[in-house]
Design a protein around this motif. Sequence first.
Motif, PDB file in Angstrom:
ATOM      1  N   ARG A 205     -10.642   5.239   1.704  1.00  0.00           N
ATOM      2  CA  ARG A 205     -10.112   5.180   3.064  1.00  0.00           C
ATOM      3  C   ARG A 205     -10.912   6.028   4.053  1.00  0.00           C
ATOM      4  N   ASN A 206     -11.543   7.100   3.588  1.00  0.00           N
ATOM      5  CA  ASN A 206     -12.224   8.010   4.506  1.00  0.00           C
ATOM      6  C   ASN A 206     -13.743   7.821   4.534  1.00  0.00           C
TER       7      ASN A 206
ATOM      8  N   LYS B  39      -1.334   8.025  -0.728  1.00  0.00           N
ATOM      9  CA  LYS B  39      -2.760   8.211  -0.464  1.00  0.00           C
ATOM     10  C   LYS B  39      -3.155   9.673  -0.358  1.00  0.00           C
TER      11      LYS B  39
ATOM     12  N   PHE C 290       0.808  -1.221   0.000  1.00  0.00           N
ATOM     13  CA  PHE C 290       0.000   0.000   0.000  1.00  0.00           C
ATOM     14  C   PHE C 290       0.839   1.268   0.000  1.00  0.00           C
TER      15      PHE C 290
ATOM     16  N   TYR D  32      -6.549  -3.449   5.416  1.00  0.00           N
ATOM     17  CA  TYR D  32      -6.684  -1.990   5.295  1.00  0.00           C
ATOM     18  C   TYR D  32      -7.666  -1.438   6.334  1.00  0.00           C
ATOM     19  N   PHE D  33      -8.744  -2.162   6.605  1.00  0.00           N
ATOM     20  CA  PHE D  33      -9.771  -1.686   7.529  1.00  0.00           C
ATOM     21  C   PHE D  33      -9.906  -2.610   8.738  1.00  0.00           C
TER      22      PHE D  33
ATOM     23  N   TYR E  85     -18.984  -3.674   2.399  1.00  0.00           N
ATOM     24  CA  TYR E  85     -18.294  -3.620   1.116  1.00  0.00           C
ATOM     25  C   TYR E  85     -18.916  -4.685   0.213  1.00  0.00           C
TER      26      TYR E  85
ATOM     27  N   TYR F 258      -7.838   1.418  -3.042  1.00  0.00           N
ATOM     28  CA  TYR F 258      -8.169   1.366  -1.622  1.00  0.00           C
ATOM     29  C   TYR F 258      -7.980   2.710  -0.931  1.00  0.00           C
ATOM     30  N   HIS F 259      -6.955   3.457  -1.333  1.00  0.00           N
ATOM     31  CA  HIS F 259      -6.793   4.802  -0.765  1.00  0.00           C
ATOM     32  C   HIS F 259      -8.001   5.678  -1.086  1.00  0.00           C
TER      33      HIS F 259
ATOM     34  N   GLY G 261     -10.317  10.596  -0.685  1.00  0.00           N
ATOM     35  CA  GLY G 261     -10.545   9.344   0.022  1.00  0.00           C
ATOM     36  C   GLY G 261     -11.969   8.955   0.313  1.00  0.00           C
ATOM     37  N   ASN G 262     -12.950   9.605  -0.327  1.00  0.00           N
ATOM     38  CA  ASN G 262     -14.347   9.300   0.005  1.00  0.00           C
ATOM     39  C   ASN G 262     -15.131   8.778  -1.192  1.00  0.00           C
TER      40      ASN G 262
ATOM     41  N   ARG H   8     -11.801  -1.602  11.890  1.00  0.00           N
ATOM     42  CA  ARG H   8     -13.207  -1.218  11.768  1.00  0.00           C
ATOM     43  C   ARG H   8     -14.099  -2.452  11.870  1.00  0.00           C
TER      44      ARG H   8
END
Length: 295
Positions: A65-66, A30, A25, A141-142, A72, A61-62, A35-36, A145
């Motif tokens: 990220r936000n 990034k 990554f 990556y997440f 998903y 993926y970046h 990122g949205n 979360r």
Amino acid sequence: RPCVCAGSSYPDNPQELTLALKEFFNTSDKEEIEGNAESIIIPHIDFRIGEDVHKTYAAGYHAIRNTEADLYVILGTSHYANSDFFMLTQKDFDTPLGTVTTDKKVITEMQKYLGDELTIDDFAHKPEHSIELQAVLLKYYFGDRDFNILPILTGSLHEFIMNGNNPESNPRYNNFLDALKRAISDLGRKAVIISSVDFAHIGRKFGDDYDASPKLQDLKIEDKVLIDALNKTDKSAFLNKIKQDKDKYKICGTAPIYAMLHAFEPGNAKFLNYGQWDESDTNSAVSFASLAYYK
């Protein structure tokens, strides 16, 4: 659903995989990427190919990220089975970094709308890498979360490519995507859509009577036509180009991309990266790209 690519496409040791994905990554900055994104197109090609493919994955993926996503939705190419336009599994996905949970409540909600039209096909999912690779990347990556995935394999659109019709002319095709959107809405999920795809497959390995290497520049031009259509979120131009070519470049991302564009009508697009894998040992090549879609 057990891993099938661990120990080959990526390390099966959690510590080795974590270190490898950290480098993976870091190949893309990034901070240069908004990122949205609400949807992304990214590869499912083997991680071992190297930095060009790492950059292409990482940029995608970046771009998400936000987001505040808790789901998903992975639309993956089905390489091994075509029992329906869309094939689900209710199984969770094992990865060396831990289990990625499938959102069974969404599947149950879809069942209310689809009944017998909902296809669960664990045999299609069992050997398939197009979902597994994304599950591994999402877990890394997440990992901090709480999220679920919805693993959807998409069957071939070959009949539409050859007969000139569009997939939405088939009620079964439309019914699935309508049920998917309604279930996400009913349950209040914050969903990001991932189209797990590669682009062209040319050369001897893929049944062509020519070597791929001399064709790579021409292929880049052909792929640019598709990417330009995707940049305009023009699903008709995207599919029409493949129809005109009678899919001679064997685009293995047609079905996931078209489903994403048709069902979710993503907003502004941003091209992120493009690459080609020249597999000289087999005189063959595969192309791949990443794009992000924003509201």
